[in-house]
Design an enzyme around this catalytic site. Structure first.
Site, mmCIF file in Angstrom:
data_model
loop_
_atom_site.group_PDB
_atom_site.id
_atom_site.type_symbol
_atom_site.label_atom_id
_atom_site.label_comp_id
_atom_site.label_asym_id
_atom_site.label_seq_id
_atom_site.Cartn_x
_atom_site.Cartn_y
_atom_site.Cartn_z
ATOM 1 N N SER A 1 48.971 39.904 30.341
ATOM 2 C CA SER A 1 50.130 40.782 30.227
ATOM 3 C C SER A 1 50.977 40.623 31.470
ATOM 4 O O SER A 1 50.483 40.247 32.547
ATOM 5 C CB SER A 1 49.703 42.246 30.099
ATOM 6 O OG SER A 1 50.805 43.130 30.281
ATOM 7 N N TYR B 1 44.231 49.170 31.949
ATOM 8 C CA TYR B 1 44.922 48.100 31.219
ATOM 9 C C TYR B 1 45.418 47.029 32.183
ATOM 10 O O TYR B 1 45.177 45.835 31.997
ATOM 11 C CB TYR B 1 46.084 48.678 30.410
ATOM 12 C CG TYR B 1 46.837 47.625 29.630
ATOM 13 C CD1 TYR B 1 46.351 47.156 28.416
ATOM 14 C CD2 TYR B 1 48.038 47.096 30.107
ATOM 15 C CE1 TYR B 1 47.028 46.178 27.688
ATOM 16 C CE2 TYR B 1 48.721 46.126 29.395
ATOM 17 C CZ TYR B 1 48.215 45.671 28.192
ATOM 18 O OH TYR B 1 48.890 44.703 27.491
#
Length: 256
Positions: A148, A162
């Site tokens: 990401s 995350y």
């Protein structure tokens, strides 16, 4: 040069393939002539996606819970029962969790780490026999891991596990690439920015303002995700392993 970006005839597995970027990649693969397996935990949603994608090519759905080692093993066993080799593995399945730092729970941390990092390693491990059966010096097998943009920059959202998990995916990609390069298995990662998905739905209340925060003034779309991953799985990228491609509309370079 005619088939430099071709994946026609390849067999691929896309985890988290029922929605979001996973479904975009699966659709792109099918349109490019690949046979595609998709998996996710929610069987009904998975079947709905399979039925839609099956109009484009051979798409097979296998429900699985990749947050558990038992689910990983069952999926690998099911794929092995159907295929003698696997050309492409896309480790896309993921989760997020947000909570203020003083309230962030251990359960939220573990849920994200188990699916975003642990499953990437152990699914790769369980599928190595099929990937090895596909691999050759001239045409390596491919693994693409989904990191990401938040592996590379801070997030304004309190999604601590995350961001940490996606940074771990980048390092894990390099470690796997180094371990498997002599076996002709290329391992790379992509770092997407904002793409429409259930995971990002909570951000979509003011789409115009959201787009204004992206230098290219738009979110990512199917062609952006699928095109990048097709490159990483085609002959065009045969000499690339351990790499990371950022597809974020310029968000990283604009982050202060």
């Amino acid at each position: 040069m005619q088939d430099l970006f071709s994946i026609a005839g390849k067999t691929a597995l896309v985890t988290g393939g029922s929605r979001g970027i996973g479904a975009m990649i699966a659709e792109g693969f099918l349109r490019a002539g690949a046979k595609v397996y998709i998996t996710s935990r929610k069987a009904e949603e998975l079947e709905t996606t399979r039925a839609r994608l099956a109009e484009l090519g051979e798409c097979i759905a296998i429900p699985s819970d990749l947050s558990q080692l038992d689910g990983i093993s069952k999926l690998a066993k099911e794929i092995s029962a159907r295929e003698t080799k696997l050309d492409i593995l896309i480790n896309n399945a993921g989760a997020t969790w947000g909570a203020p730092i003083d309230e962030f729970p251990e359960s939220g941390w573990d849920k994200v780490m188990d699916l975003n990092v642990k499953s990437v390693f152990f699914l790769t491990q369980k599928l190595l026999p099929l990937l090895r059966a596909s691999a050759s010096k001239d045409d390596p097998a491919r693994i693409v891991n989904l990191a990401s943009v938040y592996a590379l920059r801070y997030s304004q959202q309190p999604t601590f596990s995350y961001s940490a998990s996606k940074a771990a995916v980048v390092q894990l990609t390099q470690q796997l690439a180094a371990s498997l390069v002599k076996e002709h298995i290329n391992v790379n990662a992509i770092a997407p920015g904002l793409f429409p998905s259930n995971m990002t739905a909570y951000l979509m209340e003011d789409e115009e303002a959201l787009n204004n925060n992206i230098p290219m003034n738009r979110m990512g779309k199917l062609e952006d995700a699928a095109g990048t991953v097709i490159y990483l799985c085609s002959r065009a990228s045969s000499y690339m392993t351990g790499g990371l491609l950022v597809i974020d509309g310029g968000s990283v370079i604009s982050a202060g």
